[in-house]
Design a protein around this motif. Structure first.
Motif, PDB file in Angstrom:
ATOM      1  N   LYS A  64       9.606  -4.052   0.473  1.00  0.00           N
ATOM      2  CA  LYS A  64       8.657  -5.138   0.715  1.00  0.00           C
ATOM      3  C   LYS A  64       7.967  -4.847   2.040  1.00  0.00           C
ATOM      4  O   LYS A  64       8.626  -4.699   3.085  1.00  0.00           O
ATOM      5  CB  LYS A  64       9.380  -6.483   0.769  1.00  0.00           C
ATOM      6  CG  LYS A  64       8.449  -7.684   0.725  1.00  0.00           C
ATOM      7  CD  LYS A  64       9.189  -8.965   0.399  1.00  0.00           C
ATOM      8  CE  LYS A  64       8.200 -10.115   0.246  1.00  0.00           C
ATOM      9  NZ  LYS A  64       8.882 -11.381  -0.101  1.00  0.00           N
ATOM     10  N   THR A  76      -2.702  -1.068   2.536  1.00  0.00           N
ATOM     11  CA  THR A  76      -2.120  -1.804   1.417  1.00  0.00           C
ATOM     12  C   THR A  76      -2.229  -1.014   0.122  1.00  0.00           C
ATOM     13  O   THR A  76      -1.284  -0.959  -0.682  1.00  0.00           O
ATOM     14  CB  THR A  76      -2.807  -3.174   1.263  1.00  0.00           C
ATOM     15  OG1 THR A  76      -2.448  -4.004   2.373  1.00  0.00           O
ATOM     16  CG2 THR A  76      -2.380  -3.877  -0.018  1.00  0.00           C
ATOM     17  N   LYS A  77      -3.374  -0.406  -0.107  1.00  0.00           N
ATOM     18  CA  LYS A  77      -3.590   0.371  -1.330  1.00  0.00           C
ATOM     19  C   LYS A  77      -2.572   1.500  -1.445  1.00  0.00           C
ATOM     20  O   LYS A  77      -1.980   1.723  -2.505  1.00  0.00           O
ATOM     21  CB  LYS A  77      -5.008   0.928  -1.339  1.00  0.00           C
ATOM     22  CG  LYS A  77      -5.374   1.674  -2.616  1.00  0.00           C
ATOM     23  CD  LYS A  77      -6.832   2.120  -2.569  1.00  0.00           C
ATOM     24  CE  LYS A  77      -7.215   2.853  -3.853  1.00  0.00           C
ATOM     25  NZ  LYS A  77      -8.643   3.276  -3.823  1.00  0.00           N
ATOM     26  N   SER A  80       0.993   0.062  -1.944  1.00  0.00           N
ATOM     27  CA  SER A  80       1.146  -0.488  -3.288  1.00  0.00           C
ATOM     28  C   SER A  80       1.621   0.583  -4.265  1.00  0.00           C
ATOM     29  O   SER A  80       2.487   0.337  -5.120  1.00  0.00           O
ATOM     30  CB  SER A  80      -0.188  -1.085  -3.757  1.00  0.00           C
ATOM     31  OG  SER A  80      -0.131  -1.453  -5.116  1.00  0.00           O
ATOM     32  N   ARG A  81       1.057   1.772  -4.134  1.00  0.00           N
ATOM     33  CA  ARG A  81       1.450   2.876  -5.018  1.00  0.00           C
ATOM     34  C   ARG A  81       2.871   3.336  -4.733  1.00  0.00           C
ATOM     35  O   ARG A  81       3.607   3.714  -5.642  1.00  0.00           O
ATOM     36  CB  ARG A  81       0.483   4.045  -4.841  1.00  0.00           C
ATOM     37  CG  ARG A  81      -0.915   3.759  -5.390  1.00  0.00           C
ATOM     38  CD  ARG A  81      -1.872   4.888  -5.049  1.00  0.00           C
ATOM     39  NE  ARG A  81      -3.218   4.621  -5.568  1.00  0.00           N
ATOM     40  CZ  ARG A  81      -4.315   5.168  -5.092  1.00  0.00           C
ATOM     41  NH1 ARG A  81      -4.246   5.986  -4.050  1.00  0.00           N
ATOM     42  NH2 ARG A  81      -5.504   4.887  -5.616  1.00  0.00           N
ATOM     43  N   GLN A  88       6.749  -4.940  -3.218  1.00  0.00           N
ATOM     44  CA  GLN A  88       5.640  -5.872  -2.967  1.00  0.00           C
ATOM     45  C   GLN A  88       4.985  -5.537  -1.632  1.00  0.00           C
ATOM     46  O   GLN A  88       5.670  -5.156  -0.679  1.00  0.00           O
ATOM     47  CB  GLN A  88       6.138  -7.312  -2.940  1.00  0.00           C
ATOM     48  CG  GLN A  88       5.015  -8.337  -2.817  1.00  0.00           C
ATOM     49  CD  GLN A  88       5.551  -9.765  -2.710  1.00  0.00           C
ATOM     50  OE1 GLN A  88       6.143 -10.146  -1.708  1.00  0.00           O
ATOM     51  NE2 GLN A  88       5.351 -10.541  -3.763  1.00  0.00           N
ATOM     52  N   VAL A  89       3.670  -5.676  -1.598  1.00  0.00           N
ATOM     53  CA  VAL A  89       2.919  -5.520  -0.352  1.00  0.00           C
ATOM     54  C   VAL A  89       2.173  -6.825  -0.098  1.00  0.00           C
ATOM     55  O   VAL A  89       1.480  -7.333  -0.989  1.00  0.00           O
ATOM     56  CB  VAL A  89       1.912  -4.357  -0.419  1.00  0.00           C
ATOM     57  CG1 VAL A  89       1.223  -4.179   0.941  1.00  0.00           C
ATOM     58  CG2 VAL A  89       2.594  -3.069  -0.849  1.00  0.00           C
ATOM     59  N   VAL A 111      -5.775  -2.108  -8.058  1.00  0.00           N
ATOM     60  CA  VAL A 111      -4.552  -2.571  -7.398  1.00  0.00           C
ATOM     61  C   VAL A 111      -4.408  -4.064  -7.656  1.00  0.00           C
ATOM     62  O   VAL A 111      -5.304  -4.837  -7.349  1.00  0.00           O
ATOM     63  CB  VAL A 111      -4.598  -2.295  -5.887  1.00  0.00           C
ATOM     64  CG1 VAL A 111      -3.378  -2.883  -5.190  1.00  0.00           C
ATOM     65  CG2 VAL A 111      -4.685  -0.800  -5.624  1.00  0.00           C
ATOM     66  N   ASN A 114       1.400  -5.872  -7.606  1.00  0.00           N
ATOM     67  CA  ASN A 114       2.426  -5.966  -6.559  1.00  0.00           C
ATOM     68  C   ASN A 114       1.853  -6.282  -5.179  1.00  0.00           C
ATOM     69  O   ASN A 114       2.522  -6.080  -4.171  1.00  0.00           O
ATOM     70  CB  ASN A 114       3.260  -4.680  -6.502  1.00  0.00           C
ATOM     71  CG  ASN A 114       2.423  -3.452  -6.148  1.00  0.00           C
ATOM     72  OD1 ASN A 114       1.207  -3.548  -5.994  1.00  0.00           O
ATOM     73  ND2 ASN A 114       3.078  -2.303  -6.040  1.00  0.00           N
ATOM     74  N   VAL A 115       0.618  -6.787  -5.129  1.00  0.00           N
ATOM     75  CA  VAL A 115      -0.015  -7.142  -3.850  1.00  0.00           C
ATOM     76  C   VAL A 115      -0.264  -8.648  -3.786  1.00  0.00           C
ATOM     77  O   VAL A 115      -0.773  -9.242  -4.742  1.00  0.00           O
ATOM     78  CB  VAL A 115      -1.341  -6.378  -3.640  1.00  0.00           C
ATOM     79  CG1 VAL A 115      -2.032  -6.843  -2.359  1.00  0.00           C
ATOM     80  CG2 VAL A 115      -1.097  -4.875  -3.591  1.00  0.00           C
TER      81      VAL A 115
END
Length: 249
Positions: A64, A76-77, A80-81, A88-89, A111, A114-115
């Motif tokens: 996280k 963030t991008k 996320s990967r 989670q981001v 994306v 999970n963001v």
């Protein structure tokens, strides 16, 4: 007005209560052109600085991550990967305009799942203690009114063993580099801001805010004082930028 009630907005002394509003005005103004200006200002090198931050983060699938002052979502991008569907981001930014640009950009690039997007002040993070495996703040700490308060807030919401990474413009290590950097920052940058973003004043403030930011050793000391362990920093591009890291004991 006493020093306890004032802070710096660039080179200008302002009321503490007024700084957040003034900074918000800057980023409302530049949000739409922020990515373009980043590429033009740094010649694209900001992507290398951010990739180095990712590599030192230690982030793994299922983690996280909190990306403070995440703006248009570059870190963030990538996170996320890495964290994948079980991680989670949280993309957090105090500025609604920047957050909206970042959300639109990330959704457009695929994306999504999970963001999470949160409008939040780094000084008063709205998360429980011991929530995140990693926190990043890239080119955002210098705009925070009370940096010590923000660093303490980040420590609180990190899990024990979690890592903080602060990527920020700082003090060049070579006098010639510093002189050239000053010329670029105060003569060239505002002109570019006017041409590309129709806003010279905001980019003049950003140049001033870099000069007012604590140098490498001072920021390391602030992290130590807040309670971080194993603090260190890595200078990049002659010390124009430094990445500070620390672990929550």
């Amino acid at each position: 007005m006493s020093d306890e009630q004032t802070t710096h907005f660039g080179y200008e002394k302002v009321d503490v209560k007024d700084k957040a509003r003034r900074v918000a005005g800057v980023f409302h103004s530049v949000a739409a052109k922020y990515d373009i200006m980043n590429d033009v200002m740094s010649g694209g090198i900001h992507r290398i600085w951010k990739q180095f931050t990712i590599e030192l983060s230690g982030v793994r699938p299922g983690h996280k991550v909190l990306d403070i002052a995440g703006g248009t979502g570059d870190l963030t991008k990538k996170f996320s990967r890495i964290v994948g569907p079980t991680g989670q981001v949280v993309l957090a930014d105090i500025n609604e305009s920047m957050l909206n640009v970042g959300r639109d950009k990330l959704i457009d690039s695929g994306v999504a799942g999970n963001v999470v997007y949160t409008q939040a002040d780094a000084q008063y993070l709205p998360f429980p203690d011991n929530t995140f495996d990693c926190i990043t703040i890239a080119f955002g700490l210098r705009n925070v009114t009370d940096k010590d308060l923000a660093i303490a807030s980040m420590l609180r919401v990190l899990k024990p063993g979690g890592r903080l990474l602060i990527l920020e413009f700082t003090k060049p290590q070579n006098a010639l580099v510093e002189k050239a950097y000053d010329f670029y920052s105060f003569k060239i940058l505002p002109t570019m801001g006017q041409i590309i973003a129709q806003d010279a004043d905001s980019y003049r403030y950003l140049a001033e805010s870099i000069r007012m930011h604590p140098d490498q050793e001072t920021l390391k000391g602030m992290m130590d004082a807040a309670g971080f362990a194993q603090t260190k920093y890595h200078n990049m591009t002659g010390g124009i930028v430094a990445l500070h890291t620390g672990i929550k004991p």
